[in-house]
Write an enzyme that holds these catalytic residues in place. Structure first.
Site, PDB file in Angstrom:
ATOM      1  N   ASN A 126      20.533  47.786  57.968  1.00 26.90           N
ATOM      2  CA  ASN A 126      20.788  49.058  58.916  1.00 26.90           C
ATOM      3  C   ASN A 126      21.824  48.097  60.270  1.00 26.90           C
ATOM      4  O   ASN A 126      21.938  48.216  61.263  1.00 26.90           O
ATOM      5  CB  ASN A 126      19.734  49.535  59.364  1.00 26.90           C
ATOM      6  CG  ASN A 126      18.367  48.988  60.391  1.00 26.90           C
ATOM      7  OD1 ASN A 126      17.926  47.710  60.156  1.00 26.90           O
ATOM      8  ND2 ASN A 126      17.573  50.183  60.744  1.00 26.90           N
ATOM      9  N   LYS A 149      16.439  37.079  52.788  1.00 25.22           N
ATOM     10  CA  LYS A 149      15.810  37.248  52.015  1.00 25.22           C
ATOM     11  C   LYS A 149      17.180  38.383  52.619  1.00 25.22           C
ATOM     12  O   LYS A 149      16.034  39.275  53.029  1.00 25.22           O
ATOM     13  CB  LYS A 149      14.568  37.776  51.053  1.00 25.22           C
ATOM     14  CG  LYS A 149      15.788  38.022  49.723  1.00 25.22           C
ATOM     15  CD  LYS A 149      14.993  39.788  49.305  1.00 25.22           C
ATOM     16  CE  LYS A 149      16.129  40.400  48.599  1.00 25.22           C
ATOM     17  NZ  LYS A 149      16.409  42.029  49.320  1.00 25.22           N
ATOM     18  N   HIS A 150      18.400  38.777  52.363  1.00 24.07           N
ATOM     19  CA  HIS A 150      18.517  39.687  53.364  1.00 24.07           C
ATOM     20  C   HIS A 150      19.683  40.924  52.181  1.00 24.07           C
ATOM     21  O   HIS A 150      18.556  40.799  51.221  1.00 24.07           O
ATOM     22  CB  HIS A 150      20.343  39.908  53.587  1.00 24.07           C
ATOM     23  CG  HIS A 150      20.200  39.696  55.456  1.00 24.07           C
ATOM     24  ND1 HIS A 150      19.792  41.410  55.375  1.00 24.07           N
ATOM     25  CD2 HIS A 150      21.042  39.718  56.404  1.00 24.07           C
ATOM     26  CE1 HIS A 150      20.355  42.174  56.545  1.00 24.07           C
ATOM     27  NE2 HIS A 150      21.540  40.811  57.047  1.00 24.07           N
ATOM     28  N   GLU A 223       7.650  44.469  60.782  1.00 22.82           N
ATOM     29  CA  GLU A 223       7.850  46.317  61.742  1.00 22.82           C
ATOM     30  C   GLU A 223       8.885  47.173  59.990  1.00 22.82           C
ATOM     31  O   GLU A 223      10.043  46.728  59.648  1.00 22.82           O
ATOM     32  CB  GLU A 223       9.455  45.530  62.160  1.00 22.82           C
ATOM     33  CG  GLU A 223      10.403  45.854  63.347  1.00 22.82           C
ATOM     34  CD  GLU A 223      10.950  46.955  62.930  1.00 22.82           C
ATOM     35  OE1 GLU A 223      10.412  48.258  62.699  1.00 22.82           O
ATOM     36  OE2 GLU A 223      12.259  47.351  62.948  1.00 22.82           O
ATOM     37  N   LEU A 224       8.257  48.367  60.368  1.00 21.73           N
ATOM     38  CA  LEU A 224       8.637  48.760  59.623  1.00 21.73           C
ATOM     39  C   LEU A 224       8.933  50.331  60.239  1.00 21.73           C
ATOM     40  O   LEU A 224       9.614  50.181  61.332  1.00 21.73           O
ATOM     41  CB  LEU A 224       7.502  49.462  58.497  1.00 21.73           C
ATOM     42  CG  LEU A 224       6.367  48.324  58.053  1.00 21.73           C
ATOM     43  CD1 LEU A 224       4.916  48.541  57.800  1.00 21.73           C
ATOM     44  CD2 LEU A 224       7.277  47.376  57.445  1.00 21.73           C
ATOM     45  N   CYS A 257      15.398  52.436  62.889  1.00 20.45           N
ATOM     46  CA  CYS A 257      13.848  52.470  63.276  1.00 20.45           C
ATOM     47  C   CYS A 257      13.694  53.090  64.424  1.00 20.45           C
ATOM     48  O   CYS A 257      12.330  53.931  65.111  1.00 20.45           O
ATOM     49  CB  CYS A 257      13.233  51.659  62.971  1.00 20.45           C
ATOM     50  SG  CYS A 257      13.943  50.017  63.882  1.00 20.45           S
ATOM     51  N   GLU A 354      10.398  59.896  58.217  1.00 17.00           N
ATOM     52  CA  GLU A 354      11.453  59.346  58.982  1.00 17.00           C
ATOM     53  C   GLU A 354      12.713  59.761  58.208  1.00 17.00           C
ATOM     54  O   GLU A 354      12.784  59.643  57.301  1.00 17.00           O
ATOM     55  CB  GLU A 354      11.097  57.815  58.895  1.00 17.00           C
ATOM     56  CG  GLU A 354      12.489  57.149  59.956  1.00 17.00           C
ATOM     57  CD  GLU A 354      12.170  55.849  59.383  1.00 17.00           C
ATOM     58  OE1 GLU A 354      13.099  55.142  60.501  1.00 17.00           O
ATOM     59  OE2 GLU A 354      11.788  55.030  59.327  1.00 17.00           O
TER      60      GLU A 354
END
Length: 448
Positions: A126, A149-150, A223-224, A257, A354
């Site tokens: 994002n 690792k994208h 970070e979720l 997020c 979410e």
């Protein structure tokens, strides 16, 4: 093989080969070897490199922004702003970072900061540049090295970041892109040459990475997700609050997020706020992300749009009402209209999720106690935005909102100097500022 798909048109773009097992091993060993020399460089060497990387971001801004827009759909103007922010992030650590690493004296000794080794970053699509920079700039300054690792759909961005770092003169192996699939991550975390892992992503991905890190007894920062409240009280500037709420909900097509996802409005100003907010949301222009007049591009993929549409349908099935918008737009691309949901049942599971798209949920609160209860009634605790000009109310919100971050009379944003992260199911640990720098460093006590 990874192939980029333009979410605005559905057109395939560049393809990228997945690393073979032998190629991956070579990169891990290269990182291990690079760390042995980089760890003993002086701060001037590290900060000079950070400055040069910032210059490369500036010099290549338009090209980098176009790659992000083509791969995940954000507007070109927002992609340019993201690249500019990345340059600022590198410069922040170049200019302010050494002071963050100064030894701390205590009676009888000192505490000193030292690097740890190669750090693996598992990053999302994002904010495909900024999310990486949040880990990479402090990694370089700390004397660590980085492996990325994208996300599968932004491999062009990942390759471009590696090119930028190399062009800035980084030593071989200091930062490497790993075009691999998610099923390779657990083995990487278990590898003794990798000392820590940081992940930004979904709850599911966070649990998998945390489990792997726990088995290997390695440090992890997560970070979720977030379902951030945007609370409006009677003393607030309603015009400014409503205008900001629109931006806070539709930025990045709602795929952030820290987007404001739940608007919690005091009953005394609910109707007035809704009128202003609805007018702003209905005026949002969704279209070609390359055009300057566009407010909102497509969602990142057809699959992501369908996920949001399914969530809206579930909310409506439980009694929620879609006032307008929240629909797939006709034609090519993963576009949908901005919308508002009301009468959302707070006790239903779907209200706990979410919504990663440009649709806001609007709730009415009778008083500050009800507003705080609603704000905290989700499993997430990432960010929040509170709107009040009453000092006592502000103090209550700052004390009682369960979140890692609070913005007062402003939209929440990530800043290079401000700690970023959450609590509850939004993860743990912090990025940015001195705290993000220290997460992957050894605080060594020296007595005598």
């Amino acid at each position: 093989m990874f192939t980029s798909i333009d979410p605005a048109t559905g057109t395939p773009g560049a393809s990228f080969a997945e690393l073979t097992a032998a190629e991956l091993e070579t990169k891990i060993q290269r990182a291990h070897d690079a760390y042995r020399s980089w760890r003993i460089t002086d701060y001037a060497t590290r900060t000079d490199l950070l400055e040069r990387i910032a210059e490369q971001f500036d010099a290549n801004a338009h090209r980098l922004a176009e790659i992000a827009t083509r791969e995940m759909g954000k507007t070109l103007k927002s992609a340019l702003a993201e690249v500019e922010k990345c340059a600022a992030g590198f410069r922040h650590y170049a200019q302010e970072g050494p002071a963050m690493l100064a030894p701390r004296a205590f009676p009888g000794g000192t505490a000193t900061w030292h690097p740890m080794g190669p750090v693996l970053a598992v990053m999302p699509w994002n904010f495909p540049y900024w999310q990486v920079v949040r880990f990479l700039a402090p990694t370089i300054l700390a004397g660590n090295v980085g492996l990325l690792k994208h996300a599968s759909n932004v491999q062009g961005v990942a390759a471009a970041i590696e090119e930028i770092v190399i062009a800035a003169g980084a030593p071989a192996g200091l930062f490497q892109n790993l075009p691999i699939k998610s099923d390779k991550v657990a083995a990487l975390i278990a590898d003794d040459r990798i000392v820590a892992v940081t992940l930004t992503g979904s709850e599911g991905a966070g649990m998998q990475v945390a489990e792997a890190a726990g088995r290997a007894l390695k440090k992890v920062v997560l970070e979720l997700g977030g379902s951030d409240p945007f609370i409006v009280m009677p003393s607030a500037d309603l015009d400014l609050a409503a205008k900001t709420a629109v931006t806070a909900r539709i930025q990045n097509t709602g795929q952030s997020c820290i987007c404001a996802k739940r608007m919690i409005v005091h009953a005394d100003v609910y109707d007035a706020f809704l009128e202003k907010f609805a007018a702003g949301m209905q005026a949002v222009v969704a279209g070609d992300p390359m055009e300057s007049a566009t407010d909102m591009g497509p969602l990142s993929s057809e699959a992501q749009r369908q996920t949001v549409l399914d969530q809206i349908a579930m909310i409506e099935a439980q009694g929620g009402k879609l006032l307008f918008g929240g629909e797939a737009l006709p034609g090519k691309g993963a576009f949908m209209s901005a919308g508002i949901l009301v009468d959302v049942p707070t006790d239903h599971a779907v209200a706990q999720e979410e919504l990663f798209g440009p649709v806001a949920m609007l709730f009415k609160a009778d008083d500050i106690d009800a507003a705080i209860t609603l704000a905290n009634a989700v499993p997430f605790g990432l960010g929040s935005s509170i709107w009040t000009n009453d000092a006592d109310e502000r103090a209550r919100f700052e004390r009682d909102i369960e979140a890692g971050m609070i913005a007062v009379n402003a939209m929440l944003a990530s800043l290079p100097h401000a700690p970023f992260g959450g609590i509850k199911r939004s993860g743990h640990g912090r990025e940015l500022g001195p705290y993000g720098l220290h997460e992957f460093m050894n605080l060594k006590t020296v007595l005598g």
